[in-house]
Structure formats: C-alpha cells, structure tokens
Design a protein around this motif. Structure first.
Motif, PDB file in Angstrom:
ATOM      1  N   GLY A  86     -30.945  31.724  28.274  1.00 16.59           N
ATOM      2  CA  GLY A  86     -30.276  30.664  27.232  1.00 16.59           C
ATOM      3  C   GLY A  86     -31.067  29.923  26.521  1.00 16.59           C
ATOM      4  O   GLY A  86     -30.787  29.977  25.447  1.00 16.59           O
ATOM      5  N   LEU A  87     -32.217  29.539  27.195  1.00 15.04           N
ATOM      6  CA  LEU A  87     -33.252  28.759  26.475  1.00 15.04           C
ATOM      7  C   LEU A  87     -33.946  29.560  25.372  1.00 15.04           C
ATOM      8  O   LEU A  87     -34.158  29.123  24.239  1.00 15.04           O
ATOM      9  CB  LEU A  87     -34.230  27.881  27.524  1.00 15.04           C
ATOM     10  CG  LEU A  87     -33.763  26.771  28.126  1.00 15.04           C
ATOM     11  CD1 LEU A  87     -34.621  26.442  29.587  1.00 15.04           C
ATOM     12  CD2 LEU A  87     -33.506  25.546  27.201  1.00 15.04           C
TER      13      LEU A  87
ATOM     14  N   TRP B  35     -33.772  28.764  35.325  1.00 13.34           N
ATOM     15  CA  TRP B  35     -35.075  29.184  34.157  1.00 13.34           C
ATOM     16  C   TRP B  35     -35.978  30.292  34.379  1.00 13.34           C
ATOM     17  O   TRP B  35     -36.140  31.115  33.396  1.00 13.34           O
ATOM     18  CB  TRP B  35     -35.987  27.718  33.855  1.00 13.34           C
ATOM     19  CG  TRP B  35     -37.103  28.080  33.000  1.00 13.34           C
ATOM     20  CD1 TRP B  35     -37.009  28.051  31.623  1.00 13.34           C
ATOM     21  CD2 TRP B  35     -38.448  28.397  33.295  1.00 13.34           C
ATOM     22  NE1 TRP B  35     -38.257  28.132  31.214  1.00 13.34           N
ATOM     23  CE2 TRP B  35     -39.370  28.509  32.226  1.00 13.34           C
ATOM     24  CE3 TRP B  35     -39.180  28.605  34.722  1.00 13.34           C
ATOM     25  CZ2 TRP B  35     -40.706  28.721  32.356  1.00 13.34           C
ATOM     26  CZ3 TRP B  35     -40.350  28.914  34.727  1.00 13.34           C
ATOM     27  CH2 TRP B  35     -41.235  28.949  33.383  1.00 13.34           C
TER      28      TRP B  35
ATOM     29  N   VAL C  91     -30.329  30.282  32.692  1.00 17.96           N
ATOM     30  CA  VAL C  91     -30.627  29.097  32.139  1.00 17.96           C
ATOM     31  C   VAL C  91     -32.047  29.735  31.170  1.00 17.96           C
ATOM     32  O   VAL C  91     -32.162  29.115  30.078  1.00 17.96           O
ATOM     33  CB  VAL C  91     -31.220  28.213  33.201  1.00 17.96           C
ATOM     34  CG1 VAL C  91     -31.978  27.038  32.505  1.00 17.96           C
ATOM     35  CG2 VAL C  91     -30.078  27.620  33.840  1.00 17.96           C
TER      36      VAL C  91
ATOM     37  N   LEU D 188     -30.975  23.214  28.878  1.00 23.57           N
ATOM     38  CA  LEU D 188     -30.179  24.068  28.136  1.00 23.57           C
ATOM     39  C   LEU D 188     -29.120  23.588  27.411  1.00 23.57           C
ATOM     40  O   LEU D 188     -28.705  23.869  26.152  1.00 23.57           O
ATOM     41  CB  LEU D 188     -29.864  25.311  29.095  1.00 23.57           C
ATOM     42  CG  LEU D 188     -28.823  26.284  28.371  1.00 23.57           C
ATOM     43  CD1 LEU D 188     -29.284  27.163  27.114  1.00 23.57           C
ATOM     44  CD2 LEU D 188     -28.350  27.498  29.508  1.00 23.57           C
TER      45      LEU D 188
ATOM     46  N   CYS E 217     -31.570  30.159  22.346  1.00 23.58           N
ATOM     47  CA  CYS E 217     -31.569  28.859  21.794  1.00 23.58           C
ATOM     48  C   CYS E 217     -32.479  28.514  20.989  1.00 23.58           C
ATOM     49  O   CYS E 217     -32.296  28.466  19.830  1.00 23.58           O
ATOM     50  CB  CYS E 217     -31.108  27.679  22.870  1.00 23.58           C
ATOM     51  SG  CYS E 217     -30.765  26.058  22.045  1.00 23.58           S
TER      52      CYS E 217
ATOM     53  N   LEU F  23     -26.761  33.136  23.553  1.00 23.73           N
ATOM     54  CA  LEU F  23     -26.667  31.927  23.992  1.00 23.73           C
ATOM     55  C   LEU F  23     -25.452  31.426  24.544  1.00 23.73           C
ATOM     56  O   LEU F  23     -25.231  30.955  25.508  1.00 23.73           O
ATOM     57  CB  LEU F  23     -26.990  30.916  22.922  1.00 23.73           C
ATOM     58  CG  LEU F  23     -26.718  29.262  22.971  1.00 23.73           C
ATOM     59  CD1 LEU F  23     -27.999  29.020  24.194  1.00 23.73           C
ATOM     60  CD2 LEU F  23     -27.304  28.715  21.608  1.00 23.73           C
TER      61      LEU F  23
END
Length: 956
Positions: A818-819, A810, A815, A865, A822, A837
């Motif tokens: 991607g979050l 993160w 990660v 995620l 998203c 994503l």
C-alpha cells in the motif's frame, strides 16, 4: 579424534593391524586381580572396541588411498567393484602390506602404537580403579555396587594420555568415571548446599567421589517435567545457574554438560570455573564498541548456558548451548564419512547430518519463549541475594572453598583441535611429518593471533601439536589460587546488571527467532489495548517518547572517548546472535543516529519534551559510525542494510544539520559503492540488495546536483534487468534467503517495481532506458497482482503459501504494498496504483491493530499508510470512534513498547526496535516535518501531511 565413523568399511584390516594391541589389552584386563570373570569379559570386549574405533578414525584415509593405489596399479583384477574391494581386503591383511605402510608412512606405526598404548594404559588404570573403589561407590549408589554389568568407554574427548570419561553399570546402579580431580565438583556442590539450605528442587551437580587424579560421580537420569509447575521451576533454576556461573566465572556448560532431571537442571561437568575473562581488545571503532564487545564476551553468554551462535570451524551457525540446541533450529553440520563403502570406489565425502540431541531439555518440544520471565527472575533473585551477602561481607568467604581446585581453561575451541588433528593424521602428513608439523604450527599461530586467549608461546604450541600427534585433545589446567579467585570476584562486582539482564533476554530471544526465521511473528500476540483512550493524546505522546529516549540512553554502552553504542540481537549469516550494533539503518547505529537527531530537532521546535544527554549521545554514535564505515566496509548495498542505507542516513542527518559535513560523507559512501559496482551482487531486494541502492542514489544526485549518482543508479537498474525472471506471471527476482521469488515491499517485486518506477520518473539514463525501466516495473506489479487472492482480499505470502496467513506489514504484505502504491499514485495519478492502494488499505484495516510497535512489521507502519492514504483518497478512511494514534499510544501504555522480530528483547534499532517507535511518536505531531524511512525519504517536509486526519492531536 580423526574422521567420522565410516560404516566399518575396513574393519577386517583394522582388526588385523591392531590385533597385538587389542590382545595385549585384553590379557592385561583378564589377569587383573579383583575382577570377576564376567567383569573381565565385559571390560575386555569394550576395551577392544574402543581401540578399534580409535584406530579406525586414524587409518581410514590411509586405507582409502592404498585401495585406490592398488586399483590403479592393476593389483585388483575382479570383474566388479565389490569384488575388487574384497581382493584389497585380502591383500591388506598380509605382512607385506605392513611393510608397504612402513615404507610410505614412516611415522605411522610408532604413532599408532603409542596412541593405542596410552589408551590401553588408561583403560587398565580404570579397571584397577574399579577394583580399588568398588566399596566406596556405595556412597554414590546408596547401595553396594556389586558386580560390573556393563561399560561404555571412550565417552567424549580423549585427553592426558588416552584418558576419557566412561559410564559403568553395576548391579547397584550406574556411575560415571572421570579421569580428573573432582574436588571442584565437590566444592561447588558444597557451595550450592550452603546457599539453598537443603531446598529439594535446587540446582545441583552430581554427587562426587574424588580420588585426586580421577574420581567418580553419580549418574544423572534424564526425565521430562511432569507439568507446567515443574517447567517453571526448571527455567527459574536456569536463572539460578546463570547467576552462580556469572559469579564463579563459569564456562563450557554446553548442551552435553547439563541434564534435565525433572525441574532440576543438573550440570554434570564443572571443571571450567573461575576462568579469567578475555583481555580487552582495542579496535579502531571506539572505546564504546570495545567495551560492548568485552561485555558480551564476559557476560552470561560465556557460560554456555544461554543460546549463542558464533562462527566455529566445522560448526558454523550451530547453537550448542545448554538451553538452546533446540529441535528444529539447528543447521545440519558437514562431517567426513566414507561413501560407496564396500566397493573399490569408496572415498571420503562430506555428508550433512543433524546434531545429536542431548538430554538437556525438560520436555520433548521446549518453547523457552514461554519461560523467559522465569529465567530472568531466577537470575535477578539470586544475583540480588549475592549482592546482599556481599554487602554483609559474607559472600567472599564462601568462595574460599574453591581454593586449590583444579580449574580447566578452554583456550581454543575443541573443533579447532579436531580439524588440526585430522590434518596431522592425513596420509600426506604421515608421509612427510615435519611438513605437517610445520603446517599445524602455522595454523595454531594464526589462531592465536586472532584469539584473545589462545596460547601464543612456541613451547605451548609445540606441546599441543605433540598431544594431537598421539590422539589427545590438549588440555590446559591450573590450581585455583587467591589471585585468580579475586580477579573473577572483582569482575563480578564490576558487571552492569542492567546490561546483563538485557543480554540474557536478548540471547533467549535469539533462540526463539532461530526456530522461526520464516514465520510471521505477529500471530501469537495481541497487543490491542483493553481500555483505549483518546484523552490528552499529545501530552501522552510526548511523555512516552521522552521515556523511551531515556531508556535508550540508559541502556547504551559508552566509552571514555565519548563514543556510544548498544548491544542487541542481530541477524547475521549464522542466525540471530547478541552483538554490538552495526552501521545500518534497519537495526543498526545509523537508524539510532537518525532518531536521536530527529528528537533533538523536535525538542528545539518545542514539539518534544527535553531529555538530557541526547546531543552527547548523538555525537558519540556519529563517532562510531564514522570509524566503523571507514574500517569495516559492509558486504551489502541495500537501502536498509548496506551502503545504500549509509548514504540515506547521512543525507537525513544532513537535512537536520546542513552545516555539518554529512553530505560529503554520504558522497564518500556512494564513491565506495561506485568502486564496488553491482556486477557480482546476488541480492536484489530493497532491504539489502541492488534495488535498495537506487533511491538513495537518486536522493544524493538531487542533494549534490551530480549526475554521476544518476549514472550509478542506472547501473544498478541494469543489474536488476539482467537478473529479472520474466514470464506470463510478470517479473520477479531470486530471493536471497528463500527458495522462491517473493512479493511484498522489502524483499519482493512490489518494492523492486516501486524502485524501477522511481528511476523511470527521474532524469537517469536515456529516454529508452526510462521507458524500459517503467515497463519492467509494470511487469513486477503484474507478478504481485498474481499473488492477490480476491476471496481473501489480500496478497499471498510466498514463504508459506498453504498457510493462508496474510502478514499486513511493511516488509511482507499489504502495508508495504500500500505504501508503494500510495507513493506512486501521488507521483503519477495512475489508476493501477489507486486500485492497489484501495485494496491494501482495506486489507490492512481488516488485519487491525495490536501486532507490535515497529516500523517494519507493526502498528506504526500501518498508521503511516493510513495517514498517507487519507490525504490522497479521504473516502477510504471514514471517521473512527478511536483514532489509530490513540490505539497505539494506549497499547504502548499497557504493554510497553514491543518490538518486532525480537519483540521480547530490548532492540534499539529503527525498523524493528524502539528508535522506530520514537520516530513515529514524533511524527504524530501535525507540524512535524521529519522524513519517514519507510519510503526512503531523507528531506524535511518531503511528504505533505493531512492535518484533517490528525485533528485528534491538535489539542496540543
């Protein structure tokens, strides 16, 4: 002590000014009966050099000032700077120059003569003692001493009238001379001999010959361990030393006072035993914080053995502990030195140097992280034996051997004395000594007011100043009596063993972290379960969450006023150190409060097992949070560390308990941010910086309906616009602790782009503002895209571009990227975010499970995620034989909850500790609606879940 060595710039002048003192000392040595001609020559040569070094440190700045005065007055007429310097050397070695010094610095001559005179007397005393004790030294050497072959004088600080440690080499071997009573050394060795019953590889102090006012010890040769067995024994012995020093109230065992002799760590200076613990210091933060800070001060950290970084004058961030001081972890220190020497442009400059490595390590490149279990086991084993002896009434009598020993108390850091002494020997101080003495008194009084142990009496401070006027580092000592011994023994009996062990492990972890601040902490670890199981997932989830909450509560520190806190490794300005928790969401009390409130909610909903004491602990934490935020404003504004994190935490607590005043407290924190503004901020990331303030302010505006918070968020965005670096690659921002602007969510462009997009989609600012913010966000995503390497299917880590390591986390990596994608795809439907994503999910899945059990850089953020992506793009995540929640639970059951950066220490925090693990274990229930901090959420049910992805938990 004065200034640092300075290249013998003024050696000729120093020799001229000290000629009489040096010659008198040489004559005294050479006429001393009992010394051979060769021995006298050795001692006379080394003694003259010791006086020369002492005088040089005290006179260099005066001579620099006189050099420039001569140059400005036209006395130096040579064509070049080197020639002018040579002229000055000639002028300064004439009698008229002495008259000039007497006129300008009226106290210099008397003070220098006394300093050199008492040093000379101390050296002559040493010479007499060599003659008197030569035969007795055979007991330390296991052979006759024979003739003196070499000497090293002035080793260490000067105390008690010019005295210092010396190393002497005889035909029969080496010994150390110490100008203090060595009775305590003998008592400790006797205690250890009785304790270990002759074990060959036990902990030791050097054999000692006590002569009352002085003594001799055997010389300890440093040698590295020969194999892994010896290394394990060495670190087990470190655990034994921790147990012994904790029992005996030992301090000051720093890296120069421990020598690694193969598997035996030998402590060579043990004069600071039975040192009373600092008195408790009341604060306005609550008794739990006071107690936690007192525990840290009285714990094994005070021994000096385990790594500990505390701000100290001139040594900020330096670890001088006996098993710390690791190669590669130390910051450079700044010391004064003469630069441009040999020319008339010579001056004092601050130069950065590496701290000299001592002989405390058992191998060339120590990795103490491999031996943490051995250290802790050694401490546990010997402490357990002490406890058994105490139960039998046999421990206290063994301590009587120390009664009557001379005990030294370190009441001020030596570096404070060094700096004050440097001031007292400054040319201005020697010109106007009364003013300098008054300034020294003021400095020491201010230090006394800030210190728990420094002397406060006027007479004591005056005595300290008098010592320093003549070159001595002040010493405080007393004879150990029964009252002092009993006080230390009672403090040992009162210690909390669980927190002591926690502190040891945490301190060891800090040393590991300080060597690897920029490394990906996941690579050497594999926490994948050997035998994963998807059976009874909800029962196991509930049991693991309850056990972890119980551990959290058991390891808390509690005050009689109901306050609650914890001790943990904390990353601060000077590096990692053991501290009580601070009020932030990342590793601090705010995150723990959010987790306890979430667990309380899930218990009430029947989705978590009952654990006694959660409500009381939450109330205690909130008391500390309120008082700390009121008394100690934080320096940062970020969303995880800073005022933004405090706003978000109170908003989250408001969602759990809307009837409380939590919303009002969140607004108060925002008012503090409003008063502060963002104009001076130099940190721009989400974690600690300006970007991290924006989403909490948007959430507050939504909760209160007040437009002022949207306006404040717009101010933050304007600061981001000012600081942006925009070019063909995109937009990026200077990084706070790294050389290059970063990518990623917590510290880089992905996170800042996400924040600007969120702001651009809000009602903040004008339509033109929002257009501009959205455009800048797109450029931030352009920069992140420039870091994507298609051949690896992942984003480059700017911190180590050549490593080709890709942290799927993160904070840094796929990660977090991607979050953000998203969340923005869910809000905008933008194809760019969908493409990001997809790639982020593929990269994270390739990285796999088994890194750690944290939100910041572990499996639990990857699970988040995948959970969110499954709702938006179900085809991204085909059915798996073993669901992620089953892998994580099985891993926790096999390995225990393993944290992130401080993974081998107990860390209670939310983003890198066990509170985050508890939080995600709660969120694994399909009906759980608590918000996730990973995207700065604070409302219940803010994210609509995907029950199909979580069908494995429906068996509940």
């Amino acid at each position: 002590m004065g200034d640092a060595p300075s290249n013998d710039t003024f050696l000729g002048i120093i020799d001229y000014l000290t000629a009489d003192a040096r010659q008198s000392l040489a004559d005294s040595i050479c006429t001393l009966p009992g010394l051979g001609a060769g021995e006298s020559a050795i001692l006379a040569r080394e003694a003259q050099q010791a006086l020369r070094d002492n005088a040089e440190r005290k006179l260099n700045r005066i001579l620099l000032l006189e050099l420039h005065a001569a140059k400005l007055s036209g006395q130096l007429s040579a064509a070049d700077e080197s020639g002018k310097f040579a002229q000055f050397l000639q002028l300064a070695t004439q009698d008229a120059f002495k008259d000039t010094l007497r006129r300008r610095y009226p106290v210099l001559e008397a003070r220098l003569q006394r300093a050199l005179g008492q040093q000379s007397k101390a050296i002559v005393d040493l010479a007499r003692r060599i003659v008197a004790d030569r035969d007795a030294l055979a007991a330390l050497l296991n052979r006759p001493a024979g003739d003196l072959c070499g000497a090293s004088l002035g080793r260490g600080d000067v105390h008690d009238g010019g005295q210092s440690v010396a190393q002497l080499t005889f035909e029969g071997g080496k010994v150390m001379y110490k100008p203090r009573s060595l009775r305590v050394d003998q008592a400790l060795e006797s205690f250890l001999h009785d304790l270990f019953q002759g074990a060959a590889d036990r902990i030791r102090v050097p054999a000692a010959l006590d002569r009352g006012a002085y003594g001799w010890t055997a010389f300890v040769e440093h040698r590295y361990c020969e194999n892994q067995d010896e290394l394990k024994t060495f670190y087990r012995n470190i655990g034994h030393w921790l147990a012994v020093l904790r029992l005996l109230g030992g301090t000051d065992v720093h890296h120069e006072n421990l020598i690694a002799c193969g598997p035996v760590p030998c402590v060579v200076d043990v004069e600071s035993l039975f040192v009373p613990e600092p008195p408790p210091q009341a604060s306005e933060l609550g008794q739990a914080v006071d107690l936690a800070d007192a525990m840290i001060r009285s714990s094994v950290l005070r021994t000096g053995l385990v790594p500990f970084r505390a701000p100290a004058l001139g040594m900020d961030g330096v670890d001088i502990s006996a098993i710390g001081a690791l190669p590669g972890q130390q910051p450079k220190i700044r010391v004064p030195e003469i630069v441009n020497h040999g020319t008339s442009e010579a001056r004092v400059g601050l130069v950065s140097i590496d701290l000299d490595m001592a002989r405390n390590h058992p191998c060339e490149s120590p990795d103490i992280s491999r031996y943490w279990p051995d250290i802790v086991a050694g401490f546990q084993q010997l402490t357990g034996r002490f406890a058994a002896l105490h139960r039998d009434g046999a421990l206290a009598p063994k301590l009587s051997v120390f009664l009557g020993c001379r005990i030294r108390q370190i009441l001020r850091p030596t570096q404070i004395y060094v700096e004050v002494m440097r001031m007292l020997w400054h040319p201005a101080s020697l010109h106007d000594e009364p003013a300098a003495i008054e300034r020294a008194r003021d400095l020491l009084e201010k230090n006394s007011a800030a210190s728990l142990v420094a002397p406060k009496e006027a007479a004591a401070i005056a005595a300290e100043i008098d010592d320093m006027r003549y070159g001595d580092v002040p010493v405080f000592a007393n004879e150990l009596d029964r009252v002092q011994l009993d006080e230390i023994f009672q403090a040992w009996q009162a210690m909390r063993l669980d927190l002591e062990e926690l502190t040891i492990r945490g301190a060891l972890v800090t040393a590991h972290l300080n060597t690897r601040l920029n490394d990906d902490k996941r690579v050497p670890y594999d926490l994948r379960p050997r035998d994963p199981s998807a059976q009874d997932l909800d029962r196991r989830r509930r049991a693991m969450a309850a056990l972890t909450v119980q551990e959290l509560l058991e390891l808390s520190v509690r005050g009689n006023d109901g306050t609650v806190t914890w001790i943990s490794p904390i990353l601060g300005r000077a590096g990692w150190a053991m501290r009580s928790l601070q009020p932030n969401l990342y590793v601090g009390l705010s995150g723990v409060a959010v987790t306890l409130a979430a667990y309380q909610r899930e218990m009430r909903a029947g989705r978590a097992d009952e654990v006694a004491g959660v409500a009381e602990a939450l109330d205690g934490v909130l008391k500390v949070l309120r008082s700390t935020e009121r008394v100690r404003p934080v320096e940062a504004v970020g969303g995880f560390i800073g005022v933004g994190s405090q706003i978000l935490s109170w908003l989250t607590l408001h969602a759990f308990r809307p009837q409380a005043d939590f919303l009002a407290v969140a607004a108060q924190r925002a008012e503090a941010m409003e008063q502060r503004g963002f104009g001076e901020e130099r940190n721009f990331d989400i974690l600690e910086g300006v970007a991290g303030a924006i989403v909490p302010l948007l959430q507050l505006a939504d909760a209160t309906g007040e437009a002022r918070w949207l306006a404040l968020a717009a101010q933050a965005a304007q600061r981001l616009e000012q600081a942006a670096i925009v070019d063909a690659r995109g937009a990026r921002w200077p990084a706070a602790v790294y050389d290059e602007p970063l990518g990623g969510f917590a510290h880089g462009s992905s996170g800042i782009g996400w924040v600007l997009t969120r702001l651009g989609l809000s009602a903040a600012g004008s339509a033109e503002d929002r257009r501009r913010w959205l455009a800048l966000a797109e450029r931030a995503f352009d920069f992140e895209e420039s870091l994507y390497l298609p051949e690896f299917g992942n984003w480059l880590d700017v911190r180590k571009p050549d490593s080709r390591e890709f942290p799927n986390t993160w904070c840094h990596g796929s990660v977090g990227i991607g979050l953000a994608a998203c969340d923005l795809y869910a809000r905008t439907g933008g194809e760019r975010h969908l493409d990001t994503l997809r790639r982020a999910v593929h990269a994270a899945r390739r990285g796999g499970w088994g890194y750690s059990h944290t939100l910041c850089h572990g499996d639990l953020s990857m699970w988040e995620l995948l959970l969110r992506a499954s709702k938006l793009v179900p085809e991204l995540l085909p059915p798996e034989a073993m669901p992620g929640s089953a892998v994580i639970l099985s891993s926790i059951e096999e390995h225990g909850i393993v944290g992130g950066l401080a993974r081998d220490a107990f860390t209670p925090g939310l983003m890198s500790g066990i509170s985050g693990s508890i939080h995600q274990l709660l969120r694994m229930h399909p009906q759980c609606d608590i918000p996730s901090p990973l995207l700065l959420e604070c409302r219940l049910g803010e994210y609509v879940r995907n029950p199909a992805f979580e069908r494995e938990l429906l068996s509940a």
